[in-house]
Scaffold this active site. Structure first.
Site, PDB file in Angstrom:
ATOM      1  N   GLU A 134     -14.852  23.141  12.848  1.00  0.00           N
ATOM      2  CA  GLU A 134     -14.066  23.170  13.295  1.00  0.00           C
ATOM      3  C   GLU A 134     -13.974  23.416  14.964  1.00  0.00           C
ATOM      4  O   GLU A 134     -14.150  24.837  15.139  1.00  0.00           O
ATOM      5  CB  GLU A 134     -12.553  23.688  12.961  1.00  0.00           C
ATOM      6  CG  GLU A 134     -12.555  22.296  11.759  1.00  0.00           C
ATOM      7  CD  GLU A 134     -10.820  22.514  10.732  1.00  0.00           C
ATOM      8  OE1 GLU A 134     -11.126  22.113  10.081  1.00  0.00           O
ATOM      9  OE2 GLU A 134     -10.370  23.747  11.529  1.00  0.00           O
ATOM     10  N   LYS A 149     -17.771  18.303   7.872  1.00  0.00           N
ATOM     11  CA  LYS A 149     -17.718  19.107   6.029  1.00  0.00           C
ATOM     12  C   LYS A 149     -18.888  18.904   5.893  1.00  0.00           C
ATOM     13  O   LYS A 149     -19.466  17.278   6.169  1.00  0.00           O
ATOM     14  CB  LYS A 149     -16.247  18.537   5.250  1.00  0.00           C
ATOM     15  CG  LYS A 149     -15.161  19.304   5.677  1.00  0.00           C
ATOM     16  CD  LYS A 149     -14.373  18.536   4.593  1.00  0.00           C
ATOM     17  CE  LYS A 149     -12.622  19.574   4.804  1.00  0.00           C
ATOM     18  NZ  LYS A 149     -13.421  21.720   4.042  1.00  0.00           N
ATOM     19  N   HIS A 184      -6.046  33.423   2.379  1.00  0.00           N
ATOM     20  CA  HIS A 184      -6.973  33.877   3.116  1.00  0.00           C
ATOM     21  C   HIS A 184      -7.056  32.464   3.676  1.00  0.00           C
ATOM     22  O   HIS A 184      -7.652  31.744   3.691  1.00  0.00           O
ATOM     23  CB  HIS A 184      -8.123  33.814   1.753  1.00  0.00           C
ATOM     24  CG  HIS A 184      -8.401  32.855   0.858  1.00  0.00           C
ATOM     25  ND1 HIS A 184      -7.652  31.937   0.239  1.00  0.00           N
ATOM     26  CD2 HIS A 184     -10.020  32.295   0.598  1.00  0.00           C
ATOM     27  CE1 HIS A 184      -7.867  30.884  -0.667  1.00  0.00           C
ATOM     28  NE2 HIS A 184      -9.174  30.808  -0.524  1.00  0.00           N
TER      29      HIS A 184
END
Length: 366
Positions: free
Chosen positions: A137, A365, A295
């Site tokens: 990202e 992705k 996480h």
């Protein structure tokens, strides 16, 4: 809850199982659990993506430096970093990413026999993203500063090693009566434990190096498009791994399955879903959590359920303003399939303090 009770009841479990606010059902051990053991470790409690984790770096760019159309930035990142099942045609790593590659690759020769056929794939997957919930990202923090962030692990070779050792553990006599065979453990001072630790630490190093290579490649894309850009020191953290640590005065093996280390002052990364945002945090060293934190946001529904419940149109709506895939192939990663990241962060104010909140503007992705 049954999974967590099964883990806590293991005879090797130390003190308690620490449960993170992104907790959800997993295979064997619960995702979002931190398990300390005396003289034992469970390979399934690490999971099949050994060393999976995050890396992030703050850049000198600001939002007004970015073009209105970020399609080219995304396309160039996808060109630089293979995603899904893709691999580099030639090796992509060098000494800019990590030190002593020669010694690292030499360690491949002593891995479990089942991994020997993986050398070519391991070489060419170094610096690749994979699929599922892995991502790259470009983000903005609340001041408008641009960050690069990514999530990946030890790729195919880590999976092969994990599956091999999970299978070995399940066949050991001391694991025969466990409530869940996926909680099978290796015991200290055994050949099986020594072999697992060797392969585990190599795979964790592979994952760390893999993220470093990708981060350099993505930063290279930004440098090509924005020659004035500079980068600060990167942040890196595993969230599926084992570490030898001291807690409550005893030396134990700590398995974090979907959790980061959050010792006093440790910088960490807690990502949300592809349309919501993420956090850079600093650990508070809470002893009851074994100095850990979540996480990520954590799934609130399975991939199968998400694919049944949502469409590509829903994905497009929930990822408005983000340059990313919006097709049916990634519907299982739709933001609604994940917990609210802001709520997850609020629920661990005793574990971490927030350093920065990030919002993605580009998401890649596999």
């Amino acid at each position: 809850m049954r999974q967590l009770h099964n883990i806590a009841a293991l005879p090797w479990a130390f003190k308690h199982v620490a449960v993170m606010p992104d907790v959800h059902y997993g295979k064997g051990a619960t995702v979002g659990s931190v398990i300390a053991m005396r003289d034992a470790v469970s390979p399934a409690a690490v999971g099949v993506d050994i060393g999976c984790g995050m890396a992030a770096v703050r850049t000198s760019l600001h939002a007004n430096d970015l073009p209105d159309d970020l399609g080219r930035v995304r396309a160039e990142i996808e060109k630089a970093v293979p995603v899904g099942f893709g691999m580099h045609r030639a090796s992509a790593f060098d000494e800019r990413d990590a030190a002593d590659w020669t010694t690292f690759w030499r360690g491949f020769d002593s891995l479990a026999e089942g991994a020997k056929a993986e050398l070519d794939r391991a070489l060419h997957q170094m610096g690749t993203l994979g699929g599922g919930n892995h991502f790259i990202e470009v983000c903005l923090d609340t001041t408008g500063q641009v960050w690069v962030m990514l999530h990946s692990g030890s790729r195919g070779v880590g999976n092969v090693l994990a599956q091999h050792h999970i299978s070995v553990a399940k066949g050991l006599a001391h694991n025969a009566e466990l409530p869940d065979p996926d909680l099978a453990v290796f015991l200290a001072s055994t050949p099986e434990m020594a072999a697992y630790r060797h392969d585990l630490y190599w795979a964790q190093d592979y994952a760390r190096r893999n993220r470093a290579v990708m981060l350099r490649l993505v930063c290279g894309v930004l440098r090509d498009q924005f020659p004035q850009v500079t980068f600060e020191e990167p942040i890196s953290c595993h969230h599926n791994y084992v570490a030898e640590e001291t807690h409550f005065g005893e030396d134990v093996m700590v398995t974090r399955k979907g959790a980061i280390r959050a010792g006093q002052g440790d910088l960490g990364i807690i990502p949300g879903s592809m349309g919501t945002g993420s956090y850079i945090v600093r650990g508070l060293g809470n002893p009851d959590s074994f100095s850990s934190a979540s996480h990520g946001a954590g799934r609130r529904m399975s991939r199968t359920k998400a694919r049944k419940q949502f469409s590509a149109e829903d994905l497009a709506e929930q990822t408005k303003g983000v340059e990313c895939r919006k097709d049916s192939g990634v519907v299982d990663e739709i933001p609604a399939a994940y917990k609210d990241i802001d709520e997850v962060i609020a629920n661990q104010s005793d574990l971490v303090e927030v350093v920065a909140k990030l919002k993605q503007v580009v998401c890649v992705k596999g």
